[in-house]
Design a protein around this motif. Sequence first.
Motif, mmCIF file in Angstrom:
data_model
loop_
_atom_site.group_PDB
_atom_site.id
_atom_site.type_symbol
_atom_site.label_atom_id
_atom_site.label_comp_id
_atom_site.label_asym_id
_atom_site.label_seq_id
_atom_site.Cartn_x
_atom_site.Cartn_y
_atom_site.Cartn_z
ATOM 1 N N ARG A 51 1.100 -0.693 -0.120
ATOM 2 C CA ARG A 51 0.053 0.300 0.458
ATOM 3 C C ARG A 51 0.764 1.494 -0.158
ATOM 4 N NH1 ARG A 51 -5.010 -0.085 4.317
ATOM 5 N NH2 ARG A 51 -4.902 -2.040 3.121
ATOM 6 N N ASN A 52 0.657 2.294 -0.918
ATOM 7 C CA ASN A 52 0.765 3.681 -0.834
ATOM 8 C C ASN A 52 0.668 4.549 -0.186
ATOM 9 O OD1 ASN A 52 3.827 3.096 -2.940
ATOM 10 N ND2 ASN A 52 1.327 2.942 -4.338
ATOM 11 N N VAL A 53 1.060 5.650 0.708
ATOM 12 C CA VAL A 53 0.689 6.257 1.543
ATOM 13 C C VAL A 53 1.062 7.925 1.110
ATOM 14 C CG1 VAL A 53 0.258 6.840 3.753
ATOM 15 C CG2 VAL A 53 0.474 3.958 3.535
ATOM 16 N N SER A 54 0.563 8.448 0.919
ATOM 17 C CA SER A 54 0.919 9.543 0.844
ATOM 18 C C SER A 54 0.802 10.990 2.081
ATOM 19 C CB SER A 54 0.448 10.701 -0.735
ATOM 20 O OG SER A 54 1.147 10.024 -1.485
ATOM 21 N N SER A 55 1.013 12.196 2.822
ATOM 22 C CA SER A 55 0.649 13.602 3.278
ATOM 23 C C SER A 55 1.138 14.270 2.770
ATOM 24 C CB SER A 55 1.235 12.568 4.398
ATOM 25 O OG SER A 55 0.350 13.231 5.766
ATOM 26 N N VAL A 56 -0.132 15.195 3.222
ATOM 27 C CA VAL A 56 0.295 16.566 3.500
ATOM 28 C C VAL A 56 -0.372 17.130 4.503
ATOM 29 C CG1 VAL A 56 -0.587 18.920 2.118
ATOM 30 C CG2 VAL A 56 0.143 16.514 0.968
ATOM 31 N N ALA A 57 0.310 17.747 5.110
ATOM 32 C CA ALA A 57 -0.210 18.758 6.703
ATOM 33 C C ALA A 57 0.253 20.062 6.570
ATOM 34 C CB ALA A 57 0.259 17.512 7.108
ATOM 35 N N CYS A 58 0.080 20.710 7.486
ATOM 36 C CA CYS A 58 0.796 21.933 7.480
ATOM 37 C C CYS A 58 0.166 22.676 8.425
ATOM 38 C CB CYS A 58 -0.531 23.164 7.091
ATOM 39 S SG CYS A 58 -0.834 22.788 5.105
ATOM 40 N N PHE A 59 1.474 23.181 9.410
ATOM 41 C CA PHE A 59 1.632 23.571 10.684
ATOM 42 C C PHE A 59 2.191 24.979 10.639
ATOM 43 C CE2 PHE A 59 2.592 19.408 9.392
ATOM 44 C CZ PHE A 59 2.487 18.022 10.548
ATOM 45 N N ARG A 60 2.218 25.373 12.241
ATOM 46 C CA ARG A 60 2.732 26.822 12.187
ATOM 47 C C ARG A 60 4.323 26.688 12.489
ATOM 48 N NH1 ARG A 60 -2.263 28.470 17.065
ATOM 49 N NH2 ARG A 60 -3.384 29.189 15.597
ATOM 50 N N THR A 61 4.896 26.158 13.016
ATOM 51 C CA THR A 61 6.258 25.916 12.934
ATOM 52 C C THR A 61 7.077 25.123 11.932
ATOM 53 O OG1 THR A 61 6.542 24.610 14.698
ATOM 54 C CG2 THR A 61 6.093 26.950 15.808
ATOM 55 N N MET A 62 8.067 25.677 12.149
ATOM 56 C CA MET A 62 9.266 24.328 10.948
ATOM 57 C C MET A 62 9.292 23.221 11.806
ATOM 58 S SD MET A 62 11.031 23.725 8.480
ATOM 59 C CE MET A 62 11.714 24.151 7.420
ATOM 60 N N GLU A 63 10.080 23.489 13.424
ATOM 61 C CA GLU A 63 10.070 22.391 14.329
ATOM 62 C C GLU A 63 8.436 21.172 14.409
ATOM 63 O OE1 GLU A 63 10.166 25.140 14.986
ATOM 64 O OE2 GLU A 63 12.412 25.877 14.927
ATOM 65 N N LYS A 64 7.930 22.017 14.217
ATOM 66 C CA LYS A 64 6.128 20.736 14.539
ATOM 67 C C LYS A 64 6.118 20.441 12.804
ATOM 68 C CE LYS A 64 2.695 20.199 17.040
ATOM 69 N NZ LYS A 64 3.212 19.753 18.458
ATOM 70 N N CYS A 65 6.863 20.838 12.067
ATOM 71 C CA CYS A 65 6.652 20.071 10.966
ATOM 72 C C CYS A 65 7.755 19.159 10.583
ATOM 73 C CB CYS A 65 6.292 21.119 9.362
ATOM 74 S SG CYS A 65 6.548 20.503 8.209
ATOM 75 N N GLN A 66 9.300 18.967 11.128
ATOM 76 C CA GLN A 66 10.455 18.136 11.120
ATOM 77 C C GLN A 66 9.682 17.001 12.053
ATOM 78 O OE1 GLN A 66 12.538 17.981 9.369
ATOM 79 N NE2 GLN A 66 12.288 20.057 8.248
ATOM 80 N N ALA A 67 9.102 17.117 13.229
ATOM 81 C CA ALA A 67 8.651 16.263 14.414
ATOM 82 C C ALA A 67 7.746 15.790 13.859
ATOM 83 C CB ALA A 67 7.936 17.026 15.260
#
Length: 122
Positions: free
Chosen positions: A76-92
Motif C-alpha cells: 500500500r502506498n501512503v501519501s500525506s500533506v499537513a500544515c503547521f505553524r512552526t518548522m519544528e512541528k513540521c520536522q517532528a
Amino acid sequence: MRFLIVFIVTLFLSVGSTSAQVNNKLYPFNYLLPNDLRSAPRIYGSQYDCRIRVKEDGPENVYQAFVNGYFSDPSRNVSSVACFRTMEKCQAYLNFMRGYLELTRSASCQHGYYKGLFGWLW
C-alpha cells in the motif's frame, strides 16, 4: 488474599495506563493514525489540515509537510500533506512518519503553502 491480588493488579493496570497517557504526550501525532495502522494519517479536519491552518494563519505563515512512502504487507502506498505553524512541528511530523512507514520515499517541509499545479486549496 484474592481481594488483595485483584487490588494490586487493578492498581498496576491503572498506573500503567496513566504512564502510557503521559508517554503519548511525547507523540502528538498518534491520534491521527487510523485503526488499521497501514493507511495515511487522518489529517482532514484536524489542526494540521492545510485548509484550516491556511485560513487561520495565512498561506505565507505555514510550514507544509509532504510525505510519501509505503507498507509491504499488504502492499500500500501512503501519501500525506499537513500544515503547521512552526518548522519544528513540521520536522517532528516528518520524523514521526518516517517511523510509521516501512519505507519513506520522500519527506520534506517547506515554508509557505503550495496550492498545487492548478491553484487548488487541498
